[in-house]
Design an enzyme around this catalytic site. Structure first.
Site, PDB file in Angstrom:
ATOM      1  N   ARG A 142       0.821  -1.224   0.000  1.00 45.96           N
ATOM      2  CA  ARG A 142       0.000   0.000   0.000  1.00 45.96           C
ATOM      3  C   ARG A 142       0.857   1.278   0.000  1.00 45.96           C
ATOM      4  NH1 ARG A 142      -2.126  -3.501  -1.263  1.00 45.96           N
ATOM      5  NH2 ARG A 142      -3.830  -4.667  -0.334  1.00 45.96           N
ATOM      6  N   SER A 184     -10.086  -0.061   4.216  1.00 45.86           N
ATOM      7  CA  SER A 184      -9.345  -0.282   5.465  1.00 45.86           C
ATOM      8  C   SER A 184      -8.739   1.034   5.929  1.00 45.86           C
ATOM      9  CB  SER A 184      -8.218  -1.291   5.233  1.00 45.86           C
ATOM     10  OG  SER A 184      -8.761  -2.528   4.858  1.00 45.86           O
ATOM     11  N   GLU A 254      -3.710   3.951   6.480  1.00 43.93           N
ATOM     12  CA  GLU A 254      -3.637   3.758   5.031  1.00 43.93           C
ATOM     13  C   GLU A 254      -4.391   4.923   4.360  1.00 43.93           C
ATOM     14  OE1 GLU A 254      -4.826  -0.132   3.400  1.00 43.93           O
ATOM     15  OE2 GLU A 254      -5.803   0.943   1.756  1.00 43.93           O
TER      16      GLU A 254
HETATM   17  C1  LIG Z   1     -15.300  -0.137   0.133  1.00 47.85           C
HETATM   18  C2  LIG Z   1     -13.833   0.038  -0.172  1.00 47.85           C
HETATM   19  C3  LIG Z   1     -13.019  -1.069  -0.275  1.00 47.85           C
HETATM   20  C4  LIG Z   1     -11.661  -0.939  -0.544  1.00 47.85           C
HETATM   21  N1  LIG Z   1     -10.878  -2.057  -0.634  1.00 47.85           N
HETATM   22  C5  LIG Z   1      -9.562  -1.934  -0.913  1.00 47.85           C
HETATM   23  C6  LIG Z   1      -8.718  -3.097  -1.033  1.00 47.85           C
HETATM   24  O1  LIG Z   1      -9.155  -4.219  -0.893  1.00 47.85           O
HETATM   25  N2  LIG Z   1      -7.415  -2.906  -1.343  1.00 47.85           N
HETATM   26  C7  LIG Z   1      -6.873  -1.672  -1.526  1.00 47.85           C
HETATM   27  O2  LIG Z   1      -5.684  -1.569  -1.827  1.00 47.85           O
HETATM   28  N3  LIG Z   1      -7.638  -0.545  -1.407  1.00 47.85           N
HETATM   29  C8  LIG Z   1      -8.959  -0.652  -1.115  1.00 47.85           C
HETATM   30  N4  LIG Z   1      -9.733   0.469  -0.980  1.00 47.85           N
HETATM   31  C9  LIG Z   1      -9.101   1.782  -1.118  1.00 47.85           C
HETATM   32  C10 LIG Z   1      -9.175   2.357  -2.546  1.00 47.85           C
HETATM   33  O3  LIG Z   1      -9.984   1.544  -3.368  1.00 47.85           O
HETATM   34  C11 LIG Z   1      -7.792   2.456  -3.195  1.00 47.85           C
HETATM   35  O4  LIG Z   1      -6.841   3.068  -2.366  1.00 47.85           O
HETATM   36  C12 LIG Z   1      -7.865   3.225  -4.514  1.00 47.85           C
HETATM   37  O5  LIG Z   1      -6.703   2.970  -5.234  1.00 47.85           O
HETATM   38  C13 LIG Z   1      -8.029   4.735  -4.291  1.00 47.85           C
HETATM   39  O6  LIG Z   1      -8.139   5.371  -5.548  1.00 47.85           O
HETATM   40  P1  LIG Z   1      -8.735   6.844  -5.660  1.00 47.85           P
HETATM   41  O7  LIG Z   1      -8.684   7.262  -7.083  1.00 47.85           O
HETATM   42  O8  LIG Z   1     -10.069   6.897  -5.025  1.00 47.85           O
HETATM   43  O9  LIG Z   1      -7.641   7.680  -4.849  1.00 47.85           O
HETATM   44  P2  LIG Z   1      -7.841   8.819  -3.744  1.00 47.85           P
HETATM   45  O10 LIG Z   1      -8.472   8.194  -2.533  1.00 47.85           O
HETATM   46  O11 LIG Z   1      -8.538   9.993  -4.314  1.00 47.85           O
HETATM   47  O12 LIG Z   1      -6.330   9.184  -3.418  1.00 47.85           O
HETATM   48  C14 LIG Z   1      -5.494   8.264  -2.753  1.00 47.85           C
HETATM   49  C15 LIG Z   1      -4.046   8.710  -2.885  1.00 47.85           C
HETATM   50  O13 LIG Z   1      -3.632   8.564  -4.246  1.00 47.85           O
HETATM   51  C16 LIG Z   1      -2.979   9.740  -4.704  1.00 47.85           C
HETATM   52  N5  LIG Z   1      -3.238   9.868  -6.145  1.00 47.85           N
HETATM   53  C17 LIG Z   1      -4.430   9.755  -6.781  1.00 47.85           C
HETATM   54  N6  LIG Z   1      -4.284   9.893  -8.097  1.00 47.85           N
HETATM   55  C18 LIG Z   1      -2.949  10.105  -8.329  1.00 47.85           C
HETATM   56  C19 LIG Z   1      -2.171  10.342  -9.500  1.00 47.85           C
HETATM   57  N7  LIG Z   1      -2.720  10.386 -10.724  1.00 47.85           N
HETATM   58  N8  LIG Z   1      -0.832  10.551  -9.370  1.00 47.85           N
HETATM   59  C20 LIG Z   1      -0.263  10.532  -8.137  1.00 47.85           C
HETATM   60  N9  LIG Z   1      -0.949  10.307  -6.984  1.00 47.85           N
HETATM   61  C21 LIG Z   1      -2.287  10.101  -7.083  1.00 47.85           C
HETATM   62  C22 LIG Z   1      -3.598  10.859  -3.892  1.00 47.85           C
HETATM   63  O14 LIG Z   1      -2.725  11.968  -3.823  1.00 47.85           O
HETATM   64  C23 LIG Z   1      -3.795  10.174  -2.527  1.00 47.85           C
HETATM   65  O15 LIG Z   1      -2.598  10.242  -1.789  1.00 47.85           O
HETATM   66  C24 LIG Z   1     -11.105   0.356  -0.719  1.00 47.85           C
HETATM   67  C25 LIG Z   1     -11.933   1.490  -0.625  1.00 47.85           C
HETATM   68  C26 LIG Z   1     -13.281   1.338  -0.354  1.00 47.85           C
HETATM   69  C27 LIG Z   1     -14.149   2.560  -0.272  1.00 47.85           C
END
Ligand SMILES: Cc1cc2nc3c(=O)[nH]c(=O)nc-3n(C[C@H](O)[C@H](O)[C@H](O)COP(=O)(O)OP(=O)(O)OC[C@H]3O[C@@H](n4cnc5c(N)ncnc54)[C@H](O)[C@@H]3O)c2cc1C
Length: 258
Positions: A142, A184, A254
């Site tokens: 992560r 998480s 996380e």
């Molecule tokens: C119900 C649920 C279940 C989930 N299950 C999992 C799981 O099983 N495993 C898991 O790993 N995650 C899980 N997650 C977390 C989430 O799905 C991931 O972390 C996902 O990758 C977040 O993507 P996002 O676009 O929403 O990023 P955001 O939440 O908007 O941002 C997260 C981070 O990414 C950075 N970021 C975003 N885009 C870029 C870019 N283009 N360049 C550089 N940095 C960037 C941001 O600055 C921030 O630090 C879950 C979330 C939910 C709500």
């Protein structure tokens, strides 16, 4: 580039946050250094006073194939990429089902399920107009040190979408809370589970205001209705304090708190 008002109490998966004007970046725009980039808001907890924010716009929402290489814009959703992989019989992306977010967010978090992580299949990413090989980027559980905004990701295509693997991974998800959360909250400590520790200190189901540590999965901080940033921080601090006292383990978030 242009400004768009986003209501974070609707936009983020945990349904918390103020209305904020954020900068939308399109192709050809220079990317400001003094703003924090968000993806699709599935791993964020936004305070009433977040730093200046920006987001990639529709120009970065694309998928194309050239010479057996898949190019994916970093604003593309995981759902769209999964459908594309299924339709074109491409393997490796089965695990992104039920991982809500953008490709940029997935790469930045090295998102994954069990032994499947995005860095296992990522060939390279584009940052500041330069392609960088995945192996040369420091990354782990992560975590990935991107040092900039990723605009595009590249994957080498392997054929054979695995429907059975998809079904297996989907069934794993049946034990997750259905109420708003950011996934998480804490990373799992080495050889342990944050959920087990939170349960161990008696906080499973513990509620403060409109937030709670989920009854279904103790490491999910859930919004059971009208939950606030303050309620969330109180529960997070309580879990960190009790786990440290009882297990001598410092839990690490996380979820990104802005
Ligand atoms: C119900 C649920 C279940 C989930 N299950 C999992 C799981 O099983 N495993 C898991 O790993 N995650 C899980 N997650 C977390 C989430 O799905 C991931 O972390 C996902 O990758 C977040 O993507 P996002 O676009 O929403 O990023 P955001 O939440 O908007 O941002 C997260 C981070 O990414 C950075 N970021 C975003 N885009 C870029 C870019 N283009 N360049 C550089 N940095 C960037 C941001 O600055 C921030 O630090 C879950 C979330 C939910 C709500």
């Amino acid at each position: 580039m242009f400004i768009k008002t986003i209501d974070f109490s609707k936009f983020t998966s945990i349904k918390i946050g103020p209305k904020v004007d954020i900068l939308i970046i399109e192709k050809g725009d220079s990317i400001p250094k003094d703003r924090y980039l968000i993806g699709h808001g599935n791993n964020l907890l936004i305070s009433p006073t977040p730093p200046p924010l920006m987001m990639l716009g529709n120009d970065f929402d694309f998928i194309k194939i050239e010479d057996n290489i898949l190019y994916v814009g970093c604003a593309t959703s995981t759902g769209r990429l999964l459908s594309f992989a299924k339709k074109h019989n491409i393997s490796g992306f089965e695990f992104i089902s039920k991982l809500p977010g953008s490709i940029g967010g997935m790469v930045a978090m090295n998102a994954g399920v069990k032994e499947y992580e995005i860095f296992n299949i990522l060939d390279s990413i584009k940052i500041d107009g330069q392609w960088i090989k995945a192996q040369s980027i420091e990354h782990g559980y992560r975590f990935a040190r991107l040092n900039g905004v990723a605009t595009e990701a590249r994957f080498v295509i392997k054929n054979g979408f695995n429907k059975e693997l998809l079904e297996n991974l989907l069934s794993l998800r049946s034990n997750q809370p259905k109420v708003p959360s950011a996934g998480s909250l804490f990373k799992n400590p080495l050889n342990d589970y944050a959920g087990r520790l939170i349960e161990g200190v008696g906080l499973k189901g513990k509620q403060i205001g409109g937030m709670a540590w989920s009854e279904v999965h103790a490491n999910f901080l859930v919004n059971i209705g009208g939950g606030t940033f303050e309620d969330s921080i109180n529960l997070i601090n309580l879990a960190k304090q009790l786990v440290l006292e009882q297990y001598k383990i410092a839990l690490q978030e996380e979820v990104r708190i802005l």
